[in-house]
Design a protein around this motif. Structure first.
Motif, PDB file in Angstrom:
ATOM      1  N   ASP A 212       0.842  -1.196   0.000  1.00 49.40           N
ATOM      2  CA  ASP A 212       0.000   0.000   0.000  1.00 49.40           C
ATOM      3  C   ASP A 212       0.873   1.240   0.000  1.00 49.40           C
ATOM      4  O   ASP A 212       1.930   1.272   0.644  1.00 49.40           O
ATOM      5  N   SER A 220      -2.614   0.432  -4.433  1.00 48.95           N
ATOM      6  CA  SER A 220      -1.946  -0.763  -3.920  1.00 48.95           C
ATOM      7  C   SER A 220      -1.386  -1.540  -5.107  1.00 48.95           C
ATOM      8  O   SER A 220      -1.877  -1.436  -6.236  1.00 48.95           O
ATOM      9  N   LYS A 243      -6.478  -8.946  -1.796  1.00 50.10           N
ATOM     10  CA  LYS A 243      -6.626  -8.479  -0.419  1.00 50.10           C
ATOM     11  C   LYS A 243      -7.683  -9.292   0.325  1.00 50.10           C
ATOM     12  O   LYS A 243      -7.538  -9.563   1.530  1.00 50.10           O
TER      13      LYS A 243
END
Length: 270
Positions: A212, A220, A243
């Motif tokens: 990030d 990201s 994620k």
């Protein structure tokens, strides 16, 4: 001319977003800046602008003086040479990404993550590779990896969350295991163990890291290593899906406190 660095590409993208927010086409903006169209296009694709040109763009795009700091910081970062250059590395690899990141979520399937490795473990990893390298190469890699680990303890440290599969820890000695637990006491470091008892899961598809960044318009990057090299992915949907996989693995794993106890017991057996 070399390819633009990751930092330079991010700066170009930020400037493009500002131009579009201001309602200007590339040709209109180039005319007002007294640039030719091709020059502005190259800047938005990663060519580093001169400092005063950068300030002129911010002014044209309606960025207030009080709002300039993040963009000036991006320009300064894009202008500097990374600490890794003397080690023979360029700006296109993982290390430059990690250096700029504010947070890393990493799932490790076969090895203790590099940011948590001790020197003896590093040497064992390099000895295990099927391609044997010179002593000079090995020492250089150890120096690089050790330098990377400073991000965990520097001012404004990297926020790190590592999930390590049990199988990787079974190959670690007492020194390495105790070091992991020591690092896990840092407020910016979270370590979880994914036990074999968790069964089959998405992590079986391979190790990965999601980084990030604090750039304007937060983003990201997914980073994956494979036998033929590595790749990084910036596609928003694919990164978001990864994620979710990491979040799922975190739920399957032991809690940080349980993980520290598990690692401590394993270290006591060594």
């Amino acid at each position: 001319m070399s390819d633009p660095t990751f930092r330079q590409v991010r700066l170009g993208e930020a400037l493009k977003r500002l131009r579009e927010r201001a309602g200007l086409s590339q040709r209109d903006a180039a005319y007002r800046l007294r640039y030719n169209y091709q020059k502005l296009s190259r800047i938005e694709n990663g060519q580093l602008p001169e400092y005063h040109g950068m300030r002129a763009m911010l002014d044209l795009y309606g960025v207030l003086v009080s709002e300039e700091a993040p963009f000036i910081d991006m320009w300064e970062r894009a202008s500097e040479k990374g600490w890794w250059r003397p080690y023979g590395l360029d700006d296109q690899g993982y290390i430059s990404l990690e250096h700029d990141a504010v947070g890393v979520c990493e799932f490790s399937l076969g090895y203790v993550p590099g940011l948590l490795q001790v020197e003896t473990y590093m040497r064992a990893v390099f000895r295990g590779w099927h391609i044997q390298h010179s002593r000079k190469w090995t020492e250089n890699q150890i120096a690089i990896r050790t330098r990377r680990q400073q991000r965990l303890i520097d001012d404004g440290p990297l926020q790190y969350h590592g999930i390590i599969a049990e199988a990787a820890l079974q190959q670690a000695d007492r020194e390495q295991l105790l070091h992991i637990n020591h690092r896990a006491t840092l407020s910016n470091v979270t370590v979880q163990v994914l036990p074999g008892a968790a069964g089959l899961h998405d992590g079986q598809n391979g190790a990965f890291a999601v980084l990030d960044f604090a750039y304007p318009g937060e983003m990201s990057v997914l980073y994956v290593e494979h036998p033929a090299g590595s790749t990084h992915v910036e596609d928003v949907d694919r990164v978001k899906a990864t994620k979710l996989v990491f979040k799922h693995l975190s739920k399957l794993a032991l809690t940080p406190d349980e993980s520290a106890e598990w690692i401590g017991r394993l270290a006591a057996e060594r």
